[in-house]
Scaffold this motif. Structure first.
Motif, PDB file in Angstrom:
ATOM      1  N   PHE A  83       0.831  -1.189   0.000  1.00  0.00           N
ATOM      2  CA  PHE A  83       0.000   0.000   0.000  1.00  0.00           C
ATOM      3  C   PHE A  83       0.876   1.252   0.000  1.00  0.00           C
ATOM      4  O   PHE A  83       1.912   1.300   0.659  1.00  0.00           O
ATOM      5  CB  PHE A  83      -0.915   0.023   1.226  1.00  0.00           C
ATOM      6  CG  PHE A  83      -2.024  -0.979   1.161  1.00  0.00           C
ATOM      7  CD1 PHE A  83      -3.295  -0.618   0.714  1.00  0.00           C
ATOM      8  CD2 PHE A  83      -1.807  -2.310   1.528  1.00  0.00           C
ATOM      9  CE1 PHE A  83      -4.314  -1.540   0.641  1.00  0.00           C
ATOM     10  CE2 PHE A  83      -2.833  -3.237   1.464  1.00  0.00           C
ATOM     11  CZ  PHE A  83      -4.089  -2.850   1.012  1.00  0.00           C
ATOM     12  N   ARG A  84       0.408   2.242  -0.748  1.00  0.00           N
ATOM     13  CA  ARG A  84       1.090   3.540  -0.768  1.00  0.00           C
ATOM     14  C   ARG A  84       0.048   4.641  -0.678  1.00  0.00           C
ATOM     15  O   ARG A  84      -0.918   4.662  -1.449  1.00  0.00           O
ATOM     16  CB  ARG A  84       1.919   3.706  -2.049  1.00  0.00           C
ATOM     17  CG  ARG A  84       2.664   5.024  -2.139  1.00  0.00           C
ATOM     18  CD  ARG A  84       3.750   4.957  -3.209  1.00  0.00           C
ATOM     19  NE  ARG A  84       3.203   4.800  -4.541  1.00  0.00           N
ATOM     20  CZ  ARG A  84       2.904   5.826  -5.365  1.00  0.00           C
ATOM     21  NH1 ARG A  84       3.056   7.074  -4.930  1.00  0.00           N
ATOM     22  NH2 ARG A  84       2.446   5.606  -6.569  1.00  0.00           N
ATOM     23  N   ALA A  85       0.225   5.553   0.292  1.00  0.00           N
ATOM     24  CA  ALA A  85      -0.702   6.665   0.473  1.00  0.00           C
ATOM     25  C   ALA A  85      -0.270   7.830  -0.398  1.00  0.00           C
ATOM     26  O   ALA A  85       0.810   8.405  -0.191  1.00  0.00           O
ATOM     27  CB  ALA A  85      -0.751   7.086   1.937  1.00  0.00           C
ATOM     28  N   ALA A  86      -1.069   8.159  -1.393  1.00  0.00           N
ATOM     29  CA  ALA A  86      -0.764   9.266  -2.298  1.00  0.00           C
ATOM     30  C   ALA A  86      -2.017   9.631  -3.076  1.00  0.00           C
ATOM     31  O   ALA A  86      -2.878   8.785  -3.317  1.00  0.00           O
ATOM     32  CB  ALA A  86       0.367   8.900  -3.257  1.00  0.00           C
ATOM     33  N   GLU A  87      -2.105  10.887  -3.481  1.00  0.00           N
ATOM     34  CA  GLU A  87      -3.202  11.319  -4.332  1.00  0.00           C
ATOM     35  C   GLU A  87      -2.782  11.182  -5.787  1.00  0.00           C
ATOM     36  O   GLU A  87      -1.760  11.744  -6.200  1.00  0.00           O
ATOM     37  CB  GLU A  87      -3.583  12.769  -4.040  1.00  0.00           C
ATOM     38  CG  GLU A  87      -4.732  13.267  -4.892  1.00  0.00           C
ATOM     39  CD  GLU A  87      -5.107  14.701  -4.593  1.00  0.00           C
ATOM     40  OE1 GLU A  87      -5.998  15.230  -5.284  1.00  0.00           O
ATOM     41  OE2 GLU A  87      -4.502  15.293  -3.681  1.00  0.00           O
ATOM     42  N   VAL A  88      -3.544  10.444  -6.550  1.00  0.00           N
ATOM     43  CA  VAL A  88      -3.263  10.276  -7.967  1.00  0.00           C
ATOM     44  C   VAL A  88      -4.030  11.352  -8.723  1.00  0.00           C
ATOM     45  O   VAL A  88      -5.254  11.399  -8.694  1.00  0.00           O
ATOM     46  CB  VAL A  88      -3.686   8.874  -8.464  1.00  0.00           C
ATOM     47  CG1 VAL A  88      -3.435   8.744  -9.959  1.00  0.00           C
ATOM     48  CG2 VAL A  88      -2.930   7.796  -7.693  1.00  0.00           C
ATOM     49  N   THR A  89      -3.281  12.244  -9.398  1.00  0.00           N
ATOM     50  CA  THR A  89      -3.922  13.347 -10.117  1.00  0.00           C
ATOM     51  C   THR A  89      -4.090  13.067 -11.598  1.00  0.00           C
ATOM     52  O   THR A  89      -4.921  13.694 -12.254  1.00  0.00           O
ATOM     53  CB  THR A  89      -3.119  14.639  -9.923  1.00  0.00           C
ATOM     54  OG1 THR A  89      -1.773  14.422 -10.368  1.00  0.00           O
ATOM     55  CG2 THR A  89      -3.104  15.047  -8.447  1.00  0.00           C
ATOM     56  N   SER A  90      -3.309  12.156 -12.143  1.00  0.00           N
ATOM     57  CA  SER A  90      -3.464  11.781 -13.549  1.00  0.00           C
ATOM     58  C   SER A  90      -2.824  10.424 -13.783  1.00  0.00           C
ATOM     59  O   SER A  90      -1.858  10.045 -13.107  1.00  0.00           O
ATOM     60  CB  SER A  90      -2.838  12.825 -14.478  1.00  0.00           C
ATOM     61  OG  SER A  90      -1.424  12.711 -14.496  1.00  0.00           O
ATOM     62  N   ILE A  91      -3.370   9.702 -14.740  1.00  0.00           N
ATOM     63  CA  ILE A  91      -2.801   8.396 -15.089  1.00  0.00           C
ATOM     64  C   ILE A  91      -1.421   8.573 -15.701  1.00  0.00           C
ATOM     65  O   ILE A  91      -0.503   7.776 -15.457  1.00  0.00           O
ATOM     66  CB  ILE A  91      -3.741   7.649 -16.059  1.00  0.00           C
ATOM     67  CG1 ILE A  91      -5.053   7.299 -15.351  1.00  0.00           C
ATOM     68  CG2 ILE A  91      -3.078   6.379 -16.583  1.00  0.00           C
ATOM     69  CD1 ILE A  91      -4.901   6.436 -14.129  1.00  0.00           C
ATOM     70  N   ALA A  92      -1.227   9.618 -16.483  1.00  0.00           N
ATOM     71  CA  ALA A  92       0.078   9.853 -17.101  1.00  0.00           C
ATOM     72  C   ALA A  92       1.146  10.075 -16.046  1.00  0.00           C
ATOM     73  O   ALA A  92       2.255   9.524 -16.134  1.00  0.00           O
ATOM     74  CB  ALA A  92       0.000  11.051 -18.046  1.00  0.00           C
ATOM     75  N   GLU A  93       0.823  10.872 -15.027  1.00  0.00           N
ATOM     76  CA  GLU A  93       1.784  11.125 -13.955  1.00  0.00           C
ATOM     77  C   GLU A  93       2.080   9.853 -13.176  1.00  0.00           C
ATOM     78  O   GLU A  93       3.230   9.560 -12.840  1.00  0.00           O
ATOM     79  CB  GLU A  93       1.253  12.203 -13.019  1.00  0.00           C
ATOM     80  CG  GLU A  93       2.205  12.584 -11.883  1.00  0.00           C
ATOM     81  CD  GLU A  93       3.482  13.231 -12.390  1.00  0.00           C
ATOM     82  OE1 GLU A  93       4.502  13.132 -11.683  1.00  0.00           O
ATOM     83  OE2 GLU A  93       3.460  13.818 -13.499  1.00  0.00           O
ATOM     84  N   LEU A  94       1.033   9.062 -12.896  1.00  0.00           N
ATOM     85  CA  LEU A  94       1.244   7.797 -12.197  1.00  0.00           C
ATOM     86  C   LEU A  94       2.132   6.873 -13.013  1.00  0.00           C
ATOM     87  O   LEU A  94       3.026   6.206 -12.468  1.00  0.00           O
ATOM     88  CB  LEU A  94      -0.101   7.126 -11.916  1.00  0.00           C
ATOM     89  CG  LEU A  94      -0.038   5.758 -11.221  1.00  0.00           C
ATOM     90  CD1 LEU A  94       0.580   5.882  -9.838  1.00  0.00           C
ATOM     91  CD2 LEU A  94      -1.441   5.148 -11.125  1.00  0.00           C
ATOM     92  N   SER A  95       1.931   6.840 -14.313  1.00  0.00           N
ATOM     93  CA  SER A  95       2.727   5.973 -15.178  1.00  0.00           C
ATOM     94  C   SER A  95       4.199   6.350 -15.142  1.00  0.00           C
ATOM     95  O   SER A  95       5.083   5.482 -15.199  1.00  0.00           O
ATOM     96  CB  SER A  95       2.208   6.045 -16.620  1.00  0.00           C
ATOM     97  OG  SER A  95       0.888   5.535 -16.707  1.00  0.00           O
TER      98      SER A  95
END
Length: 318
Positions: free
Chosen positions: A147-159
């Motif tokens: 598990f990782r606590a983070a806010e995902v703002t875009s799929i591109a950034e996550l990638s």
């Protein structure tokens, strides 16, 4: 093993993580809220396909989840039990398609029902959210899920930040924005008040109540009383006037609740959509899968839709 990241740690995201880990994938979950702090922690969590269409696919997932939860009810650590209750209707020709996913139903006896109402009696799984979500997280952690606590703002950034070979977006209301979903996705605000349990065991739902959505769901130590279905409202604050109206409706429906002390209260946003979305999403640099739009049926569809996602990815190494 293939590496898969699941965005979202509510009941749907955790169920997806469980099924993928069981299939041999190396799974990570990233989310800015733990399950207990999401709408999953607010839900009455009684099995019923609420605020979703009753398509063949939805009812198949509901039936799969019913069977899985019924199995889990044999283990008290899960917080799942099988409870009898009544689905009320106050309109002619109510939609009873959901009964196809339930092993046995029967007409409710008219005595004791509100005037002009009919009812269907059945036994369905009831989930004690606190115990169940903690058990589910512990179980997936035991399967190696990280598990990782983070806010995902875009799929591109996550990638760019993530070395996963595939992504599953199961982030409830935020999923549509992350995937550029053109179909209408919207919040459905739900508010509940939890009362001391005076000894009730049977649940009752009354979607057609003239005063608004009404349900009474007894758990071991309290009774979840609701509710609301405010489409388009993003307000997660508890409204005292709404609570007073809920209490008026539930005590009229179940007089034994009158005078019971309030133990807790909460509000949350169900992830509404024109239809549940469980499918591959094209246009990304790696395989991306959607699993969201569950309305008020996240617990009801969780295992069935998690199995659908796992089937799409296939076993690790395939």
């Amino acid at each position: 093993m293939s590496r898969v990241t699941v965005v979202g740690a509510g009941v749907v995201g955790l169920s997806v993580a469980h099924e993928l880990a069981r299939a041999g994938h190396r799974v990570s979950v990233v989310a800015d809220r733990a399950a207990a702090d999401s709408v999953s922690g607010v839900a009455a969590a009684i099995w019923f396909p609420h605020d979703v269409d009753h398509s063949v696919t939805v009812l198949e997932s509901a039936a799969v989840t019913y069977r899985r939860l019924a199995e889990l009810a044999e283990d008290p650590r899960t917080g799942v039990s099988l409870r009898g209750g009544t689905v009320l209707s106050r309109r002619p020709g109510p939609d009873t398609s959901w009964t196809r996913a339930v092993p046995h139903t029967e007409p409710a006896r008219p005595d004791g029902l509100p005037e002009g109402a009919s009812g269907i009696r059945c036994t369905v799984p009831l989930v004690e959210t606190g115990a169940y979500l903690a058990w589910l997280r512990e179980t997936v952690t035991g399967l190696g899920v990280r598990f990782r606590a983070a806010e995902v703002t875009s799929i591109a950034e996550l990638s760019r930040q993530d070395d996963a070979e595939a992504l599953v977006v199961a982030a409830g209301l935020r999923s549509a924005a992350l995937l550029g979903d053109d179909d209408v996705s919207f919040p459905i605000r739900g508010q509940v008040v939890r009362l001391a349990n005076p000894g009730l065991t049977d649940w009752i739902t009354d979607d057609d109540n003239p005063g608004g959505l009404t349900y009474v769901v007894p758990r071991r130590h309290d009774v979840v009383c609701g509710g609301t279905g405010n489409v388009g409202s993003w307000d997660e604050r508890v409204d005292p006037e709404v609570e007073a109206a809920i209490l008026e409706r539930v005590t009229a429906l179940v007089p034994a609740l009158a005078g019971q002390p309030v133990l807790s209260r909460a509000a949350g946003l169900r992830p509404g959509r024109a239809g549940v979305r469980v499918e591959p999403v094209a246009g990304h640099d790696r395989p991306v899968f959607a699993c969201y739009g569950h309305g008020g049926a996240g617990f009801t569809l969780s295992w069935g839709d998690a199995a659908r996602v796992a089937a799409m990815l296939g076993p690790a190494g395939s």
